[in-house]
Design an enzyme around this catalytic site. Structure first.
Site, mmCIF file in Angstrom:
data_model
loop_
_atom_site.group_PDB
_atom_site.id
_atom_site.type_symbol
_atom_site.label_atom_id
_atom_site.label_comp_id
_atom_site.label_asym_id
_atom_site.label_seq_id
_atom_site.Cartn_x
_atom_site.Cartn_y
_atom_site.Cartn_z
ATOM 1 C CB CYS A 168 38.392 31.772 39.999
ATOM 2 S SG CYS A 168 39.129 31.921 38.479
ATOM 3 N NE ARG A 190 33.509 33.480 31.663
ATOM 4 C CZ ARG A 190 32.897 32.536 30.785
ATOM 5 N NH1 ARG A 190 31.702 32.642 30.267
ATOM 6 N NH2 ARG A 190 33.337 31.155 30.842
ATOM 7 C CG HIS A 234 42.565 29.937 42.209
ATOM 8 N ND1 HIS A 234 41.268 29.053 42.215
ATOM 9 C CD2 HIS A 234 42.475 30.355 40.912
ATOM 10 C CE1 HIS A 234 40.583 29.170 40.994
ATOM 11 N NE2 HIS A 234 41.352 30.033 40.111
ATOM 12 C CD GLU A 266 41.410 27.716 45.635
ATOM 13 O OE1 GLU A 266 41.416 29.053 46.141
ATOM 14 O OE2 GLU A 266 40.964 27.649 44.503
#
Ligand code: GLN
Length: 200
Positions: free
Chosen positions: A81, A108, A173, A175
């Site tokens: 990201c 973005r 993401h 994670e």
């Protein structure tokens, strides 16, 4: 043998990355924010957060020198990201500070501010065992990739995961899920690069 993976910890969700990487055996992951700590890593993760803030802090503390050394040595670097925004050479309509190692253009907040975050399942090239859950938070999208960049995943018309040699990028993401296959993919890159260095 354990591989030392640093997670740049100047801002953003570095703690989640450290915990997720440490779920894998053979990994010794830790937050890093000094030149010395960065230089001793076998691989580096640049987390999600606010790319302008992470960039400013990197510049202020001169951490880009240490990150450049890892890059020049072919040590794997994974940007998620905001981290991927900092790896991109070209950021649409932005002059913000960046590392600029990857031959990609990135936009973005590409999915619009209204859809601040969303989740979906994605097939990922090189990752077996079915689709992976992907969490997008004010996510960018890769809008152009040079021929030397491999596209590993797309969502609708947007490129959301890329690899260029030892550089890996996800606009989502991994994670923040329980699935550790993307972490394993990165660890395999780290292992391959460490064995290259060892065999010189
Ligand atoms: N939109 C953020 C930026 O431009 C990135 C969001 C994230 O890392 N989750 O820096």
């Amino acid at each position: 043998m354990s591989y030392r993976i640093g997670v740049l910890s100047v801002q953003g969700d570095f703690a989640e990355h450290v915990a997720a990487m440490n779920d894998l055996e053979e990994v010794d992951a830790a937050p890093v924010k000094t030149k010395k700590a960065i230089e001793t890593c076998d691989g580096l993760i640049i987390p999600g957060g606010e790319s302008t803030t992470i960039g400013k802090l990197c510049e202020r503390f001169g951490l880009d020198d240490a990150i450049s050394k890892l890059h020049a040595a072919g040590k794997p670097i994974w940007g998620t990201c905001a981290g991927l925004i900092l790896l991109a050479k070209d950021i649409v309509d932005s002059e913000q500070w960046r590392l600029g190692y990857m031959d990609i253009q990135i936009k973005r907040n590409a999915f619009g501010r209204q859809v601040d975050s969303f989740e979906t399942d994605l097939p990922i090239k090189g990752i077996e065992g079915g689709q992976a859950r992907a969490v997008f938070i004010r996510a960018p999208a890769v809008t152009k990739a040079q021929d030397n960049v491999e596209v590993l995943a797309t969502f609708r018309d947007s490129i959301v995961m890329v690899r260029q040699d030892h550089l890996l990028g996800t606009t989502f993401h991994p994670e923040l899920t329980e699935d550790r296959r993307v972490q394993q993919y990165f660890l395999d890159m780290v292992k391959a690069s460490a064995s290259c260095v060892g065999s010189d």
